[in-house]
Design an enzyme around this catalytic site. Structure first.
Site, PDB file in Angstrom:
ATOM      1  N   HIS A 289       0.709  -1.390  -0.369  1.00 32.24           N
ATOM      2  CA  HIS A 289       0.292  -0.272  -0.203  1.00 32.24           C
ATOM      3  C   HIS A 289       1.571   1.123  -0.071  1.00 32.24           C
ATOM      4  O   HIS A 289       0.290   2.384   0.085  1.00 32.24           O
ATOM      5  CB  HIS A 289      -0.914   0.062   0.762  1.00 32.24           C
TER       6      HIS A 289
ATOM      7  N   ASP B 213       0.836  -7.474   2.247  1.00 34.84           N
ATOM      8  CA  ASP B 213       0.782  -6.010   2.465  1.00 34.84           C
ATOM      9  C   ASP B 213       3.043  -5.628   1.732  1.00 34.84           C
ATOM     10  O   ASP B 213       2.951  -5.085   2.674  1.00 34.84           O
ATOM     11  CB  ASP B 213       0.752  -5.569   3.167  1.00 34.84           C
TER      12      ASP B 213
ATOM     13  N   SER C 291       4.218   1.710   8.128  1.00 40.38           N
ATOM     14  CA  SER C 291       4.131   0.756   7.233  1.00 40.38           C
ATOM     15  C   SER C 291       4.965   1.103   6.471  1.00 40.38           C
ATOM     16  O   SER C 291       5.750   1.948   6.264  1.00 40.38           O
ATOM     17  CB  SER C 291       3.350   1.411   6.298  1.00 40.38           C
TER      18      SER C 291
HETATM   19  N1  ARG Z   1      -4.972   0.548   8.258  1.00 39.42           N
HETATM   20  C1  ARG Z   1      -3.541   0.670   6.886  1.00 39.42           C
HETATM   21  C2  ARG Z   1      -3.119   1.509   7.386  1.00 39.42           C
HETATM   22  O1  ARG Z   1      -3.829   3.142   7.959  1.00 39.42           O
HETATM   23  C3  ARG Z   1      -3.542   0.597   5.887  1.00 39.42           C
HETATM   24  C4  ARG Z   1      -4.318   0.575   4.887  1.00 39.42           C
HETATM   25  C5  ARG Z   1      -4.373   0.042   3.523  1.00 39.42           C
HETATM   26  N2  ARG Z   1      -5.108  -0.600   3.368  1.00 39.42           N
HETATM   27  C6  ARG Z   1      -6.008  -0.157   2.314  1.00 39.42           C
HETATM   28  N3  ARG Z   1      -7.732  -1.741   2.718  1.00 39.42           N
HETATM   29  N4  ARG Z   1      -7.185   0.185   2.374  1.00 39.42           N
HETATM   30  O2  ARG Z   1      -2.802   2.554   6.187  1.00 39.42           O
HETATM   31  N1  ASP Z   2      -1.581   1.480   8.282  1.00 35.91           N
HETATM   32  C1  ASP Z   2      -0.810   2.403   8.949  1.00 35.91           C
HETATM   33  C2  ASP Z   2       0.396   3.020   7.682  1.00 35.91           C
HETATM   34  O1  ASP Z   2       0.019   3.267   6.468  1.00 35.91           O
HETATM   35  C3  ASP Z   2       0.085   1.572   9.952  1.00 35.91           C
HETATM   36  C4  ASP Z   2      -1.327   2.360  10.899  1.00 35.91           C
HETATM   37  O2  ASP Z   2      -1.945   2.973  10.861  1.00 35.91           O
HETATM   38  O3  ASP Z   2      -1.022   1.273  12.708  1.00 35.91           O
HETATM   39  O4  ASP Z   2       0.905   3.853   7.762  1.00 35.91           O
END
Ligand code: ARG
Ligand code: ASP
Length: 715
Positions: A85, A220, A650
């Site tokens: 991502h 990921d 991330s």
């Molecule tokens: N929750 C994670 C973060 O805050 C991953 C986000 C990307 N994935 C998604 N399905 N939107 O970045």
């Molecule tokens: N998914 C988040 C990021 O892209 C990480 C988190 O919020 O724990 O940095």
């Protein structure tokens, strides 16, 4: 008796060590604050192995990847791993209908096939330094305004010196709301090439459904390579560039993770708010989060339905939907977590304790009473203005999409009105450049629906004083879909050809006619309202809150009297440490600390987009031949640990007690998403892809095993 007391004390202490450790710690202060505890928890190395200015150490292998992620080097030839991502936009930008790398994945089979990414950079930290004294030099006993100016002056002098004629990029960041200042000196590499990425069905497996959730099965990760000039120095993309030779890269452990193993996450967490007073926690969980969730419910419902109905819309809105839903889902977890922790009362209790301490020290009346009465008045104001600001931001600036074009058109009109010829040119060029992308991902009917639902929400949601004159009446007129259609029809903004032609070739006189366009007019009224009556207020109140926080924070530091206090995250390099562990999310449910390939097959459902497992992965699974990646007849996929992380982390390396890479961080468990505001060692977990799953995919799934040859793999 004494023995029993001693025994309980010792067990209590050691039990304490078994738990997660809150905080994102500063690498140059580890020796002083954390190392003993880290070693107690199992860490086998020293502080210099993590951070050392004079010798190669882990910090030389960790980078800021792009604008807001972390990445780490995993070979002596500049190979880098981060999240799928985090590389998403770059993977997307190389994709077309013929070469759809998002859907099919991409693997360079040799270095000449690696793809360059204009604009993508990685930053290596050269060093950091506590520059508090230098920043505050000459700021004693002068007025607040003079003080701020002096701080600015001192800071730019320090930065200028550290930059060594542009060789480095420098930053000074306040810690603890300006009670300390740190200097950060970076070297920026600009030739970063895409090496590999799994298909989205793996790299984004589970999609928005599984996002922020455990158990998780997302692969990921993506691979890039950093290139340098012949002297190993940064250079713009060139065919003559060669793979960058890092001072240090992470060895990769095949030994895997066991429950309770020590783990450390080393990366760039974006922002946390651990010291917020009760009032701000209250406003966030009881007003801001619910408002933003409610508005996004509507957006997601409308966009989701249209995506469901039309495959073209699904592709157009996939990234937008994911973006809207990411924070939307996090806020819901945050509210739940804060409620469970009774966060407001727990903050109030702390404030009471603080007051008691200040009274005992004779500092309440002289110093802190005023801070708290200021909070009282400031937050009463803040509550009102941030309410309007959230509505505007969600509906006008990031809701109805056509308004984005109105915003760009407005800059052009403004520049013409101000007779700034150069700026007119530039703003036309910028808008012209962004139009193809905008319209590629724009479906007018979807936007009309957003307009129809969101505008009345704005009218109902905010006080009349925050709306343009007679705005409510004009929106009421829009209650019929027909009229909205008509307005979009009448507006040149929604007409790709005409608009492009106007921006490209129109005379200034023709451009100025935009001022009569119905959507342009409406947007401008709203924008002016926001710029006149809302955003300046929010800004000035925020400044005052920060000034008060600085005093309050100084008091907290004083009260804690040398006890190690974690500074809030601010997108600078930090260490979080904890243990590999699952958690108990609710009554009757226990989460294990890891997931496996079998779990992916359990979730497999070709009917559901998020769970459509690629055939090739199924074939490997059915063959049962996992080679060296097999653990108990399966392949490990993800694991959770109790490291305190946040957005920005991330892509961060998750390492074991020996400093070997065991995973790549990418998310948190939903029950623990309040960790930005309040950390709970029982519920807050970071989620990482097990590095063995990444290697398995590179090697067995993609057939790009040649990449493993340059890694240092510890069996
Ligand atoms: N929750 C994670 C973060 O805050 C991953 C986000 C990307 N994935 C998604 N399905 N939107 O970045
Ligand atoms: N998914 C988040 C990021 O892209 C990480 C988190 O919020 O724990 O940095």
């Amino acid at each position: 008796m004494k023995k029993i007391v001693l025994f309980t004390l010792v067990t209590l202490l050691s039990v304490g060590y078994l738990f997660a450790k809150e905080g994102m710690w500063i690498p140059i202060l580890l020796e002083k604050y954390n190392l003993a505890e880290m070693q107690e928890m199992g860490f086998k190395l020293n502080a210099q192995d993590i951070y050392d200015v004079n010798n190669a150490c882990m910090k030389d292998a960790v980078v800021i990847f792009g604008g807001g992620c972390t990445g780490e080097l995993i070979s002596g030839d500049g190979l880098l791993i981060t999240n799928h991502h985090c590389g998403y936009r770059n993977i997307q930008s190389h994709s077309s209908v013929e070469n759809d790398y998002l859907t099919d994945g991409f693997w360079a089979m040799n270095r000449s096939e690696e793809l360059s990414n204009p604009g993508l950079t990685v930053r290596f930290l050269e060093y950091m330094e506590d520059v508090t004294e230098k920043v505050l030099e000459g700021t004693e006993s002068i007025s607040e305004e003079e003080k701020q100016n002096q701080i600015k002056k001192n800071s730019s002098a320090i930065q200028k010196e550290a930059a060594i004629d542009g060789k480095f990029s420098t930053q000074i960041k306040p810690l603890f709301y300006g009670n300390q200042y740190f200097l950060y000196v970076y070297k920026i590499y600009k030739d970063v090439r895409l090496v590999g990425a799994p298909p989205s069905a793996i790299g984004k497996f589970g999609g928005d459904t599984d996002n922020w959730m455990w158990p998780r099965h997302t692969g990921d990760f993506s691979l890039f390579r950093v290139y340098a000039d012949k002297n190993n120095e940064p250079a713009e993309y060139s065919e003559d560039n060669v793979p960058f030779k890092p001072k240090k890269f992470f060895p990769i452990s095949m030994k895997g993770v066991q429950e309770n193993d020590f783990t450390m996450v080393f990366g760039y967490p974006g922002s946390t708010m651990q010291y917020w007073p009760s009032k701000e926690v209250d406003i966030t969980m009881n007003q801001r989060d619910p408002n933003r969730i409610k508005i996004r419910d509507t957006k997601l419902e409308i966009i989701g339905a249209d995506m469901e109905a039309d495959p073209k819309v699904r592709i157009q809105y996939a990234a937008k939907y994911a973006g809207i839903s990411n924070a939307w889902k996090k806020w819901q977890g945050e509210i739940k977590g804060l409620k469970r922790l009774d966060a407001v009362n727990s903050k109030l209790a702390f404030e009471k304790e603080f007051k008691k301490w200040a009274l005992e020290n004779g500092e309440w009346e002289s110093d802190y009473q005023e801070v708290f009465s200021n909070f009282e008045t400031l937050y009463a104001q803040y509550k009102k203005y941030i309410h309007a600001s959230d509505y505007y931001s969600e509906i006008v600036f990031r809701g109805v999409e056509i308004f984005r074009l109105a915003g760009q058109a407005n800059s052009i009109v403004n520049n013409i009105e101000n007779k700034q010829t150069d700026k007119v040119k530039l703003s036309r060029k910028t808008m012209l450049g962004s139009l193809p992308r905008f319209f590629k991902d724009f479906n007018q009917t979807t936007d009309e629906k957003l307009f129809a639902e969101l505008m009345p929400m704005l009218v109902e949601g905010v006080d009349d004083t925050f709306l343009p004159l007679d705005f409510a009446e004009s929106i009421n007129k829009f209650q019929s879909d027909k009229l909205i259609k008509k307005v979009y029809q009448k507006s040149i903004l929604a007409d790709k050809e005409k608009l492009t032609d106007l921006i490209e070739n129109g005379s200034e006189k023709q451009l100025l006619k935009l001022r009569k366009d119905p959507l342009f007019l409406m947007y401008n009224k709203l924008r002016m309202k926001s710029e006149m009556d809302i955003s300046p207020k929010v800004r000035s109140i925020n400044d005052e809150i920060t000034a008060n926080m600085k005093k309050y924070m100084a008091g907290i530091m004083d009260m804690k009297n040398g006890e190690p206090l974690p500074a809030d995250a601010n997108m600078t390099l930090r260490v979080a440490y904890g243990k590999v562990e699952g958690y108990l999310p609710k009554d009757g449910v226990a989460y294990k600390h890891y997931t496996t390939l079998s779990g992916i097959m359990e979730k497999d459902n070709p009917e559901i987009y998020d769970y459509d497992v690629p055939d090739r992965l199924k074939e490997i699974f059915n063959s049962g031949d996992f080679g060296k990646y097999e653990v108990n007849g399966d392949v490990p996929v993800c694991f959770t640990a109790s490291n305190h992380t946040t957005g920005g982390n991330s892509g961060s390396p998750v390492v074991n007690a020996n400093g070997e890479l065991i995973g790549v961080n990418f998310d948190r468990g939903w029950e623990g998403t309040m960790s930005d505001i309040m950390f709970d060692p029982d519920q807050c977990r970071n989620i990482a892809i097990d590095i063995r799953y990444a290697l398995f995919l590179i090697d067995r799934f993609a057939g790009a095993g040649y990449l493993l040859d340059e890694m240092e793999i510890v069996e």
